[in-house]
Design a protein around this motif. Structure first.
Motif, mmCIF file in Angstrom:
data_model
loop_
_atom_site.group_PDB
_atom_site.id
_atom_site.type_symbol
_atom_site.label_atom_id
_atom_site.label_comp_id
_atom_site.label_asym_id
_atom_site.label_seq_id
_atom_site.Cartn_x
_atom_site.Cartn_y
_atom_site.Cartn_z
ATOM 1 N N TYR A 71 117.415 -11.556 -56.319
ATOM 2 C CA TYR A 71 118.271 -12.605 -55.747
ATOM 3 C C TYR A 71 117.489 -13.561 -54.848
ATOM 4 C CZ TYR A 71 118.444 -8.780 -52.360
ATOM 5 O OH TYR A 71 118.097 -7.765 -51.521
ATOM 6 N N SER A 72 116.211 -13.215 -54.565
ATOM 7 C CA SER A 72 115.404 -14.155 -53.777
ATOM 8 C C SER A 72 114.909 -15.302 -54.663
ATOM 9 C CB SER A 72 114.216 -13.442 -53.141
ATOM 10 O OG SER A 72 113.253 -13.113 -54.116
ATOM 11 N N HIS A 73 115.301 -15.255 -55.953
ATOM 12 C CA HIS A 73 114.916 -16.325 -56.883
ATOM 13 C C HIS A 73 116.067 -17.287 -57.105
ATOM 14 C CE1 HIS A 73 111.179 -14.262 -58.477
ATOM 15 N NE2 HIS A 73 111.739 -13.365 -57.717
ATOM 16 N N ILE A 74 117.203 -17.028 -56.444
ATOM 17 C CA ILE A 74 118.397 -17.812 -56.723
ATOM 18 C C ILE A 74 118.895 -18.509 -55.456
ATOM 19 C CG2 ILE A 74 120.793 -17.683 -57.529
ATOM 20 C CD1 ILE A 74 119.820 -15.147 -59.125
ATOM 21 N N ALA A 75 118.837 -19.853 -55.463
ATOM 22 C CA ALA A 75 119.377 -20.613 -54.330
ATOM 23 C C ALA A 75 120.893 -20.469 -54.340
ATOM 24 C CB ALA A 75 118.953 -22.074 -54.451
ATOM 25 N N PRO A 76 121.556 -20.457 -53.210
ATOM 26 C CA PRO A 76 121.016 -20.625 -51.847
ATOM 27 C C PRO A 76 120.543 -19.333 -51.169
ATOM 28 C CG PRO A 76 123.418 -20.653 -51.775
ATOM 29 C CD PRO A 76 123.030 -20.418 -53.217
ATOM 30 N N VAL A 77 120.702 -18.163 -51.830
ATOM 31 C CA VAL A 77 120.279 -16.905 -51.185
ATOM 32 C C VAL A 77 118.773 -16.933 -50.910
ATOM 33 C CG1 VAL A 77 120.253 -14.397 -51.406
ATOM 34 C CG2 VAL A 77 122.114 -15.701 -52.400
ATOM 35 N N SER A 78 118.021 -17.555 -51.833
ATOM 36 C CA SER A 78 116.566 -17.608 -51.704
ATOM 37 C C SER A 78 116.139 -18.224 -50.369
ATOM 38 C CB SER A 78 115.966 -18.405 -52.855
ATOM 39 O OG SER A 78 116.555 -19.689 -52.919
ATOM 40 N N TRP A 79 116.909 -19.219 -49.890
ATOM 41 C CA TRP A 79 116.546 -19.844 -48.605
ATOM 42 C C TRP A 79 116.650 -18.833 -47.480
ATOM 43 C CZ3 TRP A 79 120.788 -24.123 -49.230
ATOM 44 C CH2 TRP A 79 120.497 -24.891 -50.367
ATOM 45 N N LEU A 80 117.709 -18.012 -47.520
ATOM 46 C CA LEU A 80 117.927 -17.041 -46.442
ATOM 47 C C LEU A 80 116.818 -15.994 -46.446
ATOM 48 C CD1 LEU A 80 121.763 -16.496 -46.928
ATOM 49 C CD2 LEU A 80 120.620 -18.092 -45.402
ATOM 50 N N VAL A 81 116.492 -15.488 -47.652
ATOM 51 C CA VAL A 81 115.477 -14.442 -47.753
ATOM 52 C C VAL A 81 114.120 -14.992 -47.305
ATOM 53 C CG1 VAL A 81 114.280 -12.850 -49.300
ATOM 54 C CG2 VAL A 81 116.728 -13.262 -49.602
#
Ligand code: HEC
Length: 161
Positions: A71-81
């Motif tokens: 999920y660190s490859h999928i915005a917007p979650v990637s921004w948080l990680v």
């Protein structure tokens, strides 16, 4: 009724397109190479059980050996990680341990003991998705004991000069 459905279709298509476009904004996921001998494990090697705890509960955010989840490859979650990893590395990076500065290393160890004691680290949002990183009360004690002992051992090295 038909008209309304048409609008919904457009709104849905817009959302899908927006989500697809967001994917171009994914931040880079970096794992800079670790210089040989610069990691905590090389300079102040902890006992194996402590090394395991640090690797499973802290290294994703506090080292250059991050295991980036899908999920660190999928915005917007990637921004948080990526934000957590960047801020985590800035504050404390086990891959760049202050090996030549025992006093600084001792301070870091004291901060580690505090954060683990207050149960601020590892962050709850992290352990929610990484159950293997949850620390039992016993594991917290182990970590704190190690950090306190190491800090005490490193301190006189500078004050006795
Ligand atoms: C999800 C990522 C993440 C994990 C996992 C994590 N941390 Fe952190 N840590 C952070 C961030 C981000 C900060 C910066 C402060 C803040 O924004 O809360 C921080 C701050 C700290 C600090 C304060 C550094 C300072 O003096 O400014 C210490 C010490 C620390 N963490 C230790 C640990 C330890 C020990 C573990 C494992 C038991 C751990 N952290 C696990 C993200 C993480």
């Amino acid at each position: 009724m038909k008209r309304k459905l048409k609008w919904l279709k457009w709104i849905f298509a817009g959302l899908v397109a927006g989500f697809a476009l967001l994917q171009f904004t994914n931040p880079p996921r970096t794992n800079p190479p670790v210089a040989p001998g610069h990691d905590l494990m090389a300079t102040n090697p902890p006992p194996p059980e402590i090394a395991t705890l640090l690797h499973s509960a802290c290294y994703d955010c506090h080292s250059d050996e991050t295991r980036w989840p899908w999920y660190s490859h999928i915005a917007p979650v990637s921004w948080l990680v990526a934000g957590d990893v960047t801020r985590g590395r800035e504050r404390l990076n086990f891959s760049d341990w202050p090996r030549a500065l025992p006093e600084r290393a001792a301070k870091r160890l004291e901060r580690i003991s505090e954060e683990v004691d207050y149960q601020d680290m590892p962050p709850a949002k992290y352990t929610l998705l990484h159950p293997e990183a949850r620390l039992t009360a016993g594991q917290r004690q182990q970590l704190m004991h190690w950090a306190d002992q190491e800090a005490a051992r490193l301190k006189p090295a500078t004050t006795n000069e």
